[in-house]
Design a protein around this motif. Sequence first.
Motif, mmCIF file in Angstrom:
data_model
loop_
_atom_site.group_PDB
_atom_site.id
_atom_site.type_symbol
_atom_site.label_atom_id
_atom_site.label_comp_id
_atom_site.label_asym_id
_atom_site.label_seq_id
_atom_site.Cartn_x
_atom_site.Cartn_y
_atom_site.Cartn_z
ATOM 1 N N GLU A 138 8.467 47.722 40.265
ATOM 2 C CA GLU A 138 7.959 46.503 40.895
ATOM 3 C C GLU A 138 6.544 46.191 40.421
ATOM 4 O O GLU A 138 5.897 47.007 39.774
ATOM 5 C CB GLU A 138 7.958 46.662 42.421
ATOM 6 N N SER A 139 6.076 45.021 40.801
ATOM 7 C CA SER A 139 4.702 44.629 40.506
ATOM 8 C C SER A 139 3.738 45.400 41.401
ATOM 9 O O SER A 139 4.116 45.900 42.463
ATOM 10 C CB SER A 139 4.520 43.129 40.759
ATOM 11 N N ASP A 140 2.498 45.497 40.960
ATOM 12 C CA ASP A 140 1.412 46.006 41.784
ATOM 13 C C ASP A 140 0.433 44.874 42.057
ATOM 14 O O ASP A 140 0.270 43.960 41.233
ATOM 15 C CB ASP A 140 0.674 47.155 41.080
ATOM 16 N N PHE A 187 0.981 47.745 30.502
ATOM 17 C CA PHE A 187 0.997 46.730 31.565
ATOM 18 C C PHE A 187 0.129 45.525 31.228
ATOM 19 O O PHE A 187 -0.696 45.562 30.310
ATOM 20 C CB PHE A 187 0.520 47.353 32.881
ATOM 21 N N THR A 188 0.325 44.475 32.019
ATOM 22 C CA THR A 188 -0.523 43.284 31.970
ATOM 23 C C THR A 188 -0.975 42.965 33.387
ATOM 24 O O THR A 188 -0.164 42.938 34.314
ATOM 25 C CB THR A 188 0.235 42.076 31.388
ATOM 26 N N ILE A 189 -2.282 42.742 33.554
ATOM 27 C CA ILE A 189 -2.859 42.377 34.845
ATOM 28 C C ILE A 189 -3.330 40.929 34.748
ATOM 29 O O ILE A 189 -4.076 40.577 33.838
ATOM 30 C CB ILE A 189 -4.057 43.280 35.209
ATOM 31 N N GLY A 197 6.142 51.320 40.027
ATOM 32 C CA GLY A 197 5.132 50.270 39.905
ATOM 33 C C GLY A 197 4.885 49.833 38.472
ATOM 34 O O GLY A 197 5.720 50.004 37.591
ATOM 35 N N SER A 198 3.691 49.286 38.242
ATOM 36 C CA SER A 198 3.361 48.676 36.950
ATOM 37 C C SER A 198 2.730 49.647 35.966
ATOM 38 O O SER A 198 2.548 49.301 34.800
ATOM 39 C CB SER A 198 2.386 47.525 37.175
ATOM 40 N N LYS A 199 2.338 50.840 36.428
ATOM 41 C CA LYS A 199 1.595 51.830 35.652
ATOM 42 C C LYS A 199 0.144 51.413 35.430
ATOM 43 O O LYS A 199 -0.555 51.965 34.566
ATOM 44 C CB LYS A 199 2.257 52.116 34.294
#
Length: 242
Positions: free
Chosen positions: A64-66, A195-197, A94-96
């Motif tokens: 899932e997303s964080d 990941f991408t934030i 999660g997203s790592k």
Amino acid sequence: MKTILGVVLMFSAVSFSQVQSGIINYTAEMNLKHKKEFIEGIKEKEDLAMNIKQQVINHYKNAESDYYELHFNEDESYYFHDPSLRQDASYNIGSKAGLDPYYQNTNSSLIIEDSRIFNFVAHQPLDWMITNNSKMIGDFKCYKAKTTETLYSRQGHFYNRDIIAWFAPEIPVRFGPKNYSGLPGLVLEVKKKEFTITATKINLNPDEKKLKIKQVDKDEKVISQKEVNKRIADMMKDYDKR
């Protein structure tokens, strides 16, 4: 309130040049390419039992997303994970993008991670290269910056990760998610291998009562990344002796 490309902008008559505080919401997603490569790598491992392989694969497939918040004033920022927005209360990989909070003070150039394993860890500012590449994130024209982050693995060797950040000079604060800061504008997006934030909500005129900046007490021991690397190496030596 105005919604543009999924980014909610909230501000009154305050001009961007007068920004003194803000609350920014970020969402982190595991990159699909990384997810696919990791799953393929697990499938090829011959030393893992099939039920363990399937369990790990399911964790990655259902990642899932964080969700995070960045709170800042003129000199300080505090970035932290918000677990309350997770849809699934059970374990999820999660997203790592990590769960540790980060405190930054621009006056002292301090960037401190509140690590669950090592307590307080100081990060050196990253050496960014700003490019002419630009794109719009919501209403903001953002510019691309690149750097390379050197990390230390549990296997006892250094490795590099390329980092790309998109920052908005229209919001002239030197903050961003995690330790990805120090650019001449608020960082609205960070991308690395795993990941991408991305910023999803920008409030440049927050209620001061809601502003949360958790400072690091002066009496707290803050260790360097070099000390962290040494502790990791010692931990792995102890593990190998078992």
